[in-house]
Motif scaffolding. Structure first.
Motif, short mmCIF file in Angstrom:
data_model
loop_
_atom_site.label_atom_id
_atom_site.label_comp_id
_atom_site.label_asym_id
_atom_site.label_seq_id
_atom_site.Cartn_x
_atom_site.Cartn_y
_atom_site.Cartn_z
N ASP A 78 0.87 -1.18 0.00
CA ASP A 78 0.00 0.00 0.00
C ASP A 78 0.90 1.23 0.00
O ASP A 78 0.97 1.99 0.97
N LYS A 79 1.60 1.42 -1.13
CA LYS A 79 2.61 2.47 -1.20
C LYS A 79 2.02 3.86 -1.02
O LYS A 79 2.64 4.74 -0.41
N SER A 80 0.82 4.07 -1.53
CA SER A 80 0.20 5.40 -1.42
C SER A 80 -0.05 5.76 0.03
O SER A 80 0.27 6.88 0.47
N ALA A 81 -0.59 4.82 0.80
CA ALA A 81 -0.83 5.07 2.21
C ALA A 81 0.49 5.25 2.95
O ALA A 81 0.61 6.11 3.84
N GLY A 82 1.51 4.46 2.58
CA GLY A 82 2.81 4.57 3.23
C GLY A 82 3.44 5.93 2.99
O GLY A 82 4.00 6.54 3.92
N ARG A 83 3.36 6.41 1.75
CA ARG A 83 3.94 7.73 1.44
C ARG A 83 3.19 8.85 2.15
O ARG A 83 3.79 9.80 2.65
N ALA A 84 1.86 8.74 2.17
CA ALA A 84 1.07 9.77 2.85
C ALA A 84 1.38 9.78 4.34
O ALA A 84 1.52 10.85 4.96
N HIS A 85 1.51 8.57 4.93
CA HIS A 85 1.85 8.51 6.35
C HIS A 85 3.23 9.10 6.59
O HIS A 85 3.47 9.74 7.63
N ALA A 86 4.17 8.87 5.66
CA ALA A 86 5.51 9.43 5.81
C ALA A 86 5.44 10.95 5.83
O ALA A 86 6.15 11.61 6.63
N LEU A 87 4.61 11.56 4.97
CA LEU A 87 4.46 13.02 4.98
C LEU A 87 3.93 13.49 6.33
O LEU A 87 4.41 14.48 6.89
N ILE A 88 2.91 12.78 6.83
CA ILE A 88 2.33 13.15 8.13
C ILE A 88 3.36 12.97 9.24
O ILE A 88 3.55 13.86 10.08
#
Length: 711
Positions: A78-88
C-alpha cells in the motif's frame, strides 16, 4: 547570507503578562492530563504477565528507528498510504522538534544561561523547514481523508464478521468518528498554524526585517498575500492573529492532553510494539513456564504486558483483515477485530483503579467484548496477519494462547478432540498404527536405511500425510527414488517417527506438542546423521524454529533446497525439459514462515516450465486452509473454502497446465478444491517432486511412472 538578529519571531509578541500566565497554566494542565493518561496506560500494561522482551535493548531500538525512518512496513502492499503517512509522520516530527527548540531557548537557555540562537540565518532556515513540514503534514492528511471518504476501501469499513447487526457490540462507528476527529484536529492545527503565520506577517508589514524575508515562510507568505487581497490591514490582521493564536494554541494543547486516551497514542505504542517485536513470532510459539499453574489465556490479565501493548499499537489499518484467508471466505474472524475486541476489553477492565473479579476479566464467551470460540477456531495460523502488520502486532501467538485455554477446557470440535487423542495414542493424525508408517517403502526397488541402526548423512523426516495418505505416498516414493538416484546416503526413523507437532501446537494442545517434540528429539539424538530433510513444511518449521527450545538443535532443510543442490552438484541430471505453463503456490510454512521462496522457483525454471505467478504470491501467498489444525476440522457447509478461493485465482491464468505445490497438505487440499471449484479437467495439481521426476534421467533400476496423477 548575513541577516541581523532583528530577523526573528518574538514569542508572545503583543500579549499582556496575564495572557502569558494563562497560557502557561493551560500548558501545564495539558501536560498533567497527558502524564496521568500515560500513568494509567503503564499501570494497565503492568497488570499483564511478565514478558522476556527486554533483551538486546539497543539492537531493538536501532531496528525500530530504522523501520520508522524508512517506513518500510507501511509502504508494503500500500505504497500510497505509506507515502502519505511518511508526509504526516515527518511533518509532525519536524514541527514537534521546532516547537521543542523554541521552548528550549525561551524557557531554559536564554533565562538561565543567556544563550540565544533563534534569529538571523538560523531563524530563516528554521522557518523554511517548518513551513515545508507543515505543508507535508497537511498534504498527507488530505490524502488520508480522500482515501477514507472517496476510495471507500473495504478494509477501512470496520464491519465485523464475528458479530450480527443486532449484537450490542456490532457497531464500531465510534472508531470511524475517532479517525475523522484525529484527521480533522491535526489538519486544523496545521492550517491554523499557517493562518497564524500569515496574520503575523500582515500585522508586521511595516517591519522591513520581517516583511522582506517573508518568503522564507513560503506557505505563510502566500496566505499573507491572499489576506492583503481580501482587504486585511495591519490592524485587522493583528486582531485576527490574537484570536487565531488562542484557538491554535488551545487546540494544540488539547491534542497533547488527549494523546494517551485516543488513537493518537499509537505514536508511542506502535513504536514500542516495533521495538519489542519477536522476529520469530508465530514461527516459534512460547512454551508454558514450569511454574505457571494454568495453561493459555482465560482472563485479560493472563496476557503479557507486551501483548497488552500490541492491542494498543493496532492502528486499525485493516491490512491483516484484508490478508486473512478465513475472513476472505466469510468465516467469523478478522485478526483486526480480535485485537480491537481485546483492546476494548483491556481498557474497560484494566484502566480502572481496582481490578474487577475474575469472572469479569474472562475474555472468552458471547458477552460484549468477549471473543467467540468460533472466531478462534476459524484461524488457520497462516501468519498472513503477522507478516503484513506494519506495527508488529503478533496476532497468531495471541490467538493460540486463547486456544490453549479452550483445549484445556475441552471446548473444541469432537472430531478435533478425536484426532488429538489419535496422535497421542498412535503418534500420527491419520488414526493408523505406528507400524504402518514405513509401509510405503515396501514398493521401492531398493531398501532405505534404518537410521536408528546405522549412520546416515541425511535423515529424512517424512511426516504424517507423506507417510499415510495414498496420494501423497506416490510423491514420497518419487522423492525417495530421486535421492537414491543422486546417491544420497539417507535413512528414516521408520515407525519411531511421530507427528512433528507443528499443527498440534497451533491448535493449542501444548502438552501433547511437548510430548511429541521431546519424543522425536530423543529418537533423533540416538541416531547418527549430519542433517535432516523433509517434504513437509509444517514439520520443517517446528523442527527448525521450535525444537531448539526443547534441546533439539538440528540442521534441517526443505526438499526443494536439497534437490536444487543435487542438480547444482551434477548428482541429478535432466533427460528432458517441460513446456508446461504453470503457477506455484507458496506453502505458508515454507514461504511466509521461513522465507523459502526462491528454491522452488529455481527448480521450476530449471525444468523449463513457464511460471506465471498468481497475484497473491511469496509473502502474500494465500493459505490453502489446512494450517492451525483446520485440516482436521470440517468447514461449515455452504462456506467457500480457502483452497477453492485459491483455485479460482489460479483459474484466471489463461492456458494453465499445472498448479504446483510443495507440501503434502497443499496437495490434499488443492486436489479436492480442483473438483469442488469446477476446474477438474482444465488443469491439474501436482507436487513439484512429480515434475522433477518427469525430467530426471534415471538408471534402469530406479524407474518411475511419470504419468500425471489427478486422483
Amino acid at each position: 547570507m548575513n541577516h541581523s538578529q532583528d530577523v526573528t519571531r518574538i514569542l508572545f509578541e503583543g500579549f499582556q503578562p496575564q495572557a502569558i500566565y494563562l497560557f502557561y497554566v493551560l500548558g501545564f494542565t495539558s501536560i498533567a492530563v497527558f502524564a496521568y493518561g500515560v500513568y494509567v496506560q503503564i499501570r494497565k500494561y503492568r497488570r499483564g504477565q511478565p514478558d522476556a522482551s527486554w533483551g538486546h535493548f539497543w539492537t531493538r531500538f536501532v531496528d525500530m528507528f530504522k523501520t520508522m525512518m524508512t517506513h518500510r512496513t507501511l509502504k508494503r502492499r500500500d505504497k500510497s498510504a505509506g507515502r502519505a503517512h511518511a508526509l504526516i509522520f515527518f511533518g509532525f516530527v519536524l514541527l514537534f522538534l521546532g516547537t521543542a527548540t523554541i521552548t528550549l531557548e525561551y524557557d531554559f537557555l536564554e533565562p538561565i544561561f543567556g544563550i540565544r540562537f533563534w534569529y538571523g540565518d538560523f531563524y530563516l532556515w528554521f522557518s523554511l523547514v517548518l513551513d515545508l513540514a507543515g505543508a507535508a503534514l497537511v498534504g498527507g492528511l488530505l490524502y488520508m481523508m480522500y482515501r477514507r471518504k472517496w476510495l471507500k476501501l473495504p478494509k477501512l469499513d470496520y464491519q465485523r464478521p464475528d458479530r450480527q447487526p443486532e449484537d450490542p457490540d456490532y457497531d464500531r462507528s465510534a472508531y470511524r468518528r475517532e479517525d475523522w476527529a484525529f484527521l480533522w484536529t491535526l489538519i486544523i492545527i496545521g492550517i491554523t498554524g499557517f493562518m497564524l503565520e500569515a496574520a503575523r506577517l500582515v500585522w508586521l508589514i511595516d517591519n522591513a526585517a520581517i516583511w522582506e524575508t517573508r518568503w522564507w515562510s513560503p506557505v505563510g507568505a502566500l496566505m499573507a498575500e491572499a489576506m492583503l487581497l481580501l482587504g486585511f490591514t495591519a490592524e485587522s490582521a493583528g486582531i485576527f492573529r490574537t484570536g487565531m493564536w488562542w484557538f491554535h494554541g488551545v487546540l494544540a494543547l488539547t491534542f497533547i492532553a488527549l494523546i494517551p486516551y485516543t488513537k493518537v497514542k499509537h505514536i508511542f505504542t506502535a513504536s514500542a510494539s516495533l521495538m519489542f517485536r519477536d522476529p520469530l513470532a508465530g514461527r516459534r510459539l512460547p512454551a508454558v513456564p514450569e511454574d505457571q499453574e494454568t495453561i493459555g489465556v482465560k482472563t485479560i490479565t493472563d496476557f503479557t504486558w507486551k501483548q497488552l501493548l500490541h492491542l494498543d499499537a493496532c492502528t486499525k489499518c485493516g491490512r491483516c483483515h484484508e490478508a486473512c484467508p478465513a475472513n476472505a471466505v466469510g468465516a467469523p474472524l478478522s485478526p483486526r477485530d480480535v485485537i480491537l475486541s481485546l483492546r476494548e476489553f483491556a481498557n474497560n477492565a484494566l484502566q480502572k483503579n481496582e481490578l474487577p473479579d475474575e469472572v469479569e476479566l474472562d475474555v472468552h464467551g458471547k458477552d460484549v467484548g468477549q471473543v467467540f470460540m468460533e472466531t478462534l477456531w476459524s484461524c488457520r495460523t497462516c501468519m498472513a496477519c503477522v507478516e503484513i502488520c506494519p506495527v508488529a502486532v503478533e496476532h497468531v501467538p495471541i490467538i493460540v494462547q486463547m486456544r490453549r485455554k479452550l483445549v484445556d477446557e475441552g471446548n473444541m470440535e469432537p472430531i478435533l478432540q478425536k484426532t488429538l487423542q489419535s496422535i497421542h495414542k498412535n503418534g500420527n493424525s491419520m488414526g493408523e498404527s505406528k507400524r504402518k508408517r514405513p509401509r510405503w517403502t515396501k514398493d521401492l526397488p531398493f531398501t532405505i536405511k534404518d537410521a536408528r541402526k546405522e549412520p546416515v548423512d541425511v535423515m529424512w523426516f517424512v511426516g504424517d500425510y507423506a507417510s499415510f495418505d495414498p496420494r501423497n505416498q506416490v510423491v514420497t516414493q518419487s522423492f525417495a527414488k530421486l535421492m537414491h538416484q543422486a546417491g544420497v546416503n539417507f535413512g528414516l526413523l521408520y515407525e519411531a517417527e511421530m507427528n512433528a507437532g507443528n499443527d498440534v501446537r497451533r491448535v493449542g494442545e501444548e502438552g501433547l506438542y511437548e510430548f511429541l517434540a521431546t519424543a522425536n528429539i530423543s529418537t533423533l539424538e540416538q541416531c547418527e546423521f549430519n542433517s535432516i530433510v523433509t517434504t513437509d513444511p509444517h514439520s520443517f518449521n517446528t523442527i527448525r524454529n521450535e525444537y531448539p527450545d526443547f534441546g533439539g538443535q538440528f540442521e534441517i532443510q526443505h526438499y526443494t533446497t536439497l534437490l536444487k543442490q543435487l542438480f547444482e552438484q551434477g548428482k541429478l541430471k535432466l533427460k528432458q525439459k517441460l513446456d508446461y505453463r504453470v503457477t506455484f503456490h507458496d506453502p505458508c510454512h515454507l514461504g511466509r514462515y521461513n522465507k523459502g521462496y526462491d528454491a522452488p522457483r529455481e527448480l521450476i525454471q530449471l525444468l523449463g516450465c513457464e511460471l506465471v505467478e498468481m497475484d497473491r504470491n511469496r509473502d502474500n501467498s494465500f493459505c490453502c486452509g489446512a494450517g492451525g489444525g483446520r485440516i482436521w476440522i470440517p468447514d461449515p457447509v455452504g462456506l467457500e473454502k480457502p483452497s477453492e478461493n485459491r483455485m479460482r485465482e489460479a483459474g484466471e491464468i489463461e492456458g494453465l497446465d499445472v498448479f504446483i505445490v510443495s507440501c503434502p497438505k497443499d496437495l490434499t487440499m488443492f486436489e479436492d478444491a480442483l473438483k469442488t471449484a469446477g476446474f477438474e479437467g482444465k488443469f491439474v495439481v501436482k507436487e513439484l517432486i512429480e515434475l522433477v521426476n518427469e525430467c530426471v534421467e534415471f538408471d534402469e533400476t530406479v524407474t518411475i511412472d511419470a504419468e500425471i496423477v489427478s486422483a
